[in-house]
Design an enzyme around this catalytic site. Structure first.
Site, PDB file in Angstrom:
ATOM      1  N   TYR A  35      -8.749  17.327 -23.324  1.00  0.00           N
ATOM      2  CA  TYR A  35     -10.005  16.567 -23.288  1.00  0.00           C
ATOM      3  C   TYR A  35     -11.215  17.492 -23.131  1.00  0.00           C
ATOM      4  O   TYR A  35     -11.166  18.457 -22.366  1.00  0.00           O
ATOM      5  CB  TYR A  35     -10.005  15.626 -22.078  1.00  0.00           C
ATOM      6  CG  TYR A  35      -9.005  14.490 -22.159  1.00  0.00           C
ATOM      7  CD1 TYR A  35      -9.213  13.429 -23.036  1.00  0.00           C
ATOM      8  CD2 TYR A  35      -7.886  14.486 -21.353  1.00  0.00           C
ATOM      9  CE1 TYR A  35      -8.298  12.375 -23.102  1.00  0.00           C
ATOM     10  CE2 TYR A  35      -6.970  13.434 -21.412  1.00  0.00           C
ATOM     11  CZ  TYR A  35      -7.186  12.382 -22.286  1.00  0.00           C
ATOM     12  OH  TYR A  35      -6.288  11.348 -22.336  1.00  0.00           O
ATOM     13  N   LYS A  52       3.197  15.283  10.011  1.00  0.00           N
ATOM     14  CA  LYS A  52       2.391  14.194   9.450  1.00  0.00           C
ATOM     15  C   LYS A  52       2.365  14.302   7.926  1.00  0.00           C
ATOM     16  O   LYS A  52       2.700  15.354   7.363  1.00  0.00           O
ATOM     17  CB  LYS A  52       0.971  14.281  10.007  1.00  0.00           C
ATOM     18  CG  LYS A  52       0.239  15.563   9.621  1.00  0.00           C
ATOM     19  CD  LYS A  52      -1.062  15.740  10.394  1.00  0.00           C
ATOM     20  CE  LYS A  52      -1.777  17.012   9.966  1.00  0.00           C
ATOM     21  NZ  LYS A  52      -2.896  17.331  10.855  1.00  0.00           N
TER      22      LYS A  52
HETATM   23  C1  LIG Z   1      -2.733  18.654  11.340  1.00  0.00           C
HETATM   24  C2  LIG Z   1      -2.943  18.920  12.746  1.00  0.00           C
HETATM   25  C3  LIG Z   1      -2.365  20.058  13.345  1.00  0.00           C
HETATM   26  C4  LIG Z   1      -1.678  21.155  12.570  1.00  0.00           C
HETATM   27  O1  LIG Z   1      -2.647  21.970  11.962  1.00  0.00           O
HETATM   28  P1  LIG Z   1      -2.224  23.278  11.122  1.00  0.00           P
HETATM   29  O2  LIG Z   1      -3.496  23.902  10.749  1.00  0.00           O
HETATM   30  O3  LIG Z   1      -1.467  22.740   9.937  1.00  0.00           O
HETATM   31  O4  LIG Z   1      -1.372  24.089  11.997  1.00  0.00           O
HETATM   32  C5  LIG Z   1      -2.489  20.187  14.715  1.00  0.00           C
HETATM   33  N1  LIG Z   1      -3.139  19.271  15.448  1.00  0.00           N
HETATM   34  C6  LIG Z   1      -3.730  18.175  14.888  1.00  0.00           C
HETATM   35  C7  LIG Z   1      -4.469  17.215  15.738  1.00  0.00           C
HETATM   36  C8  LIG Z   1      -3.660  17.963  13.522  1.00  0.00           C
HETATM   37  O5  LIG Z   1      -4.243  16.891  12.993  1.00  0.00           O
END
Ligand SMILES: *Cc1c(COP(=O)(O)O)cnc(C)c1O
Length: 452
Positions: A303, A63
């Site tokens: 800044y 993702k």
């Molecule tokens: C992002 C996500 C993962 C992976 O999590 P990690 O901590 O990066 O291993 C697994 N399951 C779901 C539902 C997620 O949203």
């Protein structure tokens, strides 16, 4: 002379070297992703889950543009490492994987985020993508889409075991079971999976969190029992993120869902370093210095005058700012109004004639740039405009002073996940070891200009 703090990149060909040079001419910073590290990390995760024949499959969670590493290249490297599932949050990410030619013969894909009415369930079903359902409205919409497409939807039932995010609560589950059974009997859905997400699996040293994970697991198993009793037993149960994949073999079930582990990081430094799990960070973020100049003691930097040079020194511009995804919270201060404070900024590895050196963001991170106090004379160090510096990389040991995304996370009071996913598209993603890791037909799916 120009000193290079970046690793000596090994290019696959003259074209790879030309691509690198072109990227350096076009952009002042580059994000270099080692596909071999990604593949090997996945192979390691598969091994941790007992190997390819263990009955536990592994999903590469890709993702958010594969946590900023690039969706297609990272997905292909994960498959090369033995992943048989890919996971995305948003529907268009899953559809992009299929559109790229990653078909159902190669892997299952699960996607889980959607909202309201405009859900492309029909496209997902047609593309043979598995979908999650966690509400009655979701079940209704998936079923309507399946009827339109003329093919059952493959669904994974999301259970809220205590995370408090998506999914059916235990109290709402009877109604969900009723709806699921109905749609299944109409042939509109196939119940493939049951799943949930853990809240605190990355804190193995906190007893109350270990207990709360135990409770989530017990609740998860109760959901399974209820599905079995209703005759809609899930074939595939999945609960483990990276943290649980690494630390809780009992809940690998039929599928695990590691994300951050694929990219070479542990979920929380409390779990130890990536090396402890034989994982290797895949991403290096480097930049070429802008203006390097001498300034006097007491010179205000950036800044807000939150950093005053303590001594006569040289400064260097790093051409990355919050518009590139460098956290403004990784600014470094020595002043707050008239008061002296010490707030360490994000670390940067520079190369000097005397060897590698770690300097930190001095003053506020701006939109397009930040400033380093070099703590000495640039001329004496041999540091010049155009030198390549490294914000983070695999962390090649103390001696080379290479920071990791965990170091940036500390400076910005966040987690490595956010360090990667915030990096914007103004920074090109370039791929190392692509030809070594990917078969020719996969290699052809990459942007040729991105291959080093
Ligand atoms: C992002 C996500 C993962 C992976 O999590 P990690 O901590 O990066 O291993 C697994 N399951 C779901 C539902 C997620 O949203």
């Amino acid at each position: 002379m120009s000193l290079n703090a970046a690793p000596q990149w090994v290019f696959s060909s003259e074209q790879g070297q030309a691509n690198y040079k072109a990227a350096c001419r076009r952009y002042p910073a580059q994000c270099i992703v080692d596909l071999k590290a990604l593949r090997d990390n996945m192979a390691r995760l598969v091994e941790i889950c007992g190997g390819p024949d263990s009955g536990t499959a592994v999903m590469g969670v890709v993702k958010a543009d594969a946590y900023g590493h690039g969706l297609i290249p990272a997905a292909l490297a994960a498959l090369a490492g033995g992943a048989t599932w890919l996971g995305t949050a948003q529907a268009h990410e899953a559809l992009a994987l299929r559109a790229a030619g990653i078909g159902p013969d190669r892997c299952r894909i699960l996607t889980w985020m959607y909202s309201g009415l405009e859900v492309p369930f029909d496209e997902l079903i047609a593309a043979d993508v598995d979908v999650s359902v966690g509400s009655l409205a979701g079940i209704a919409r998936v079923s309507e889409a399946a009827r339109r497409v003329g093919r059952p939807a493959r669904v994974h039932v999301k259970c809220d075991t205590g995370f408090g995010r998506n999914g059916f609560t235990p109290a709402a589950f009877d109604e969900a079971i009723k709806a699921l059974r109905e749609e299944q009997s109409l042939g509109l859905i196939q119940i493939i999976g049951q799943w949930s997400h853990l809240a605190v699996a990355d804190a193995p040293n906190v007893p109350e969190f270990v207990k709360s994970t135990d409770t989530q697991i017990a609740v998860f198993d109760e959901f399974t029992d209820r599905m079995r009793a209703a005759g809609i037993a899930p074939q595939i149960r999945h609960l483990a993120n990276t943290a649980a994949t690494l630390s809780r073999p009992k809940i690998h079930y039929e599928l695990t869902r590691p994300g951050i582990g694929l990219y070479g990081y542990e979920p929380d430094p409390a779990m130890g370093t990536p090396q402890r799990y034989h994982l290797k960070p895949a991403m290096t973020l480097q930049a070429q210095l802008g203006t390097v100049k001498d300034v006097e003691a007491g010179h205000g930097i950036s800044y807000g005058r939150t950093y005053l040079t303590p001594q006569n020194t040289s400064t260097a511009i790093v051409p990355l700012g919050y518009a590139d995804g460098i956290h403004r919270s990784a600014s470094g201060f020595d002043m707050e109004g008239a008061k002296h404070v010490e707030k360490l900024g994000g670390p940067v590895r520079i190369m000097t004639k005397q060897g590698p050196k770690l300097e930190r963001v001095s003053g506020r991170v701006c939109m397009d740039q930040f400033i380093l106090d070099l703590h000495g004379s640039a001329a004496a160090m041999g540091v010049e405009e155009g030198d390549t510096v490294v914000l983070f990389g695999p962390g090649r040991g103390e001696a080379v002073c290479e920071p990791t995304a965990d170091d940036w996370a500390r400076a910005a009071e966040t987690i490595s996940y956010e360090i990667f996913t915030c990096l914007r598209n103004r920074i090109p993603r370039l791929y190392l070891n692509a030809a070594e890791v990917l078969p020719p037909e996969d290699l052809a799916l990459l942007d040729p200009a991105s291959i080093l």
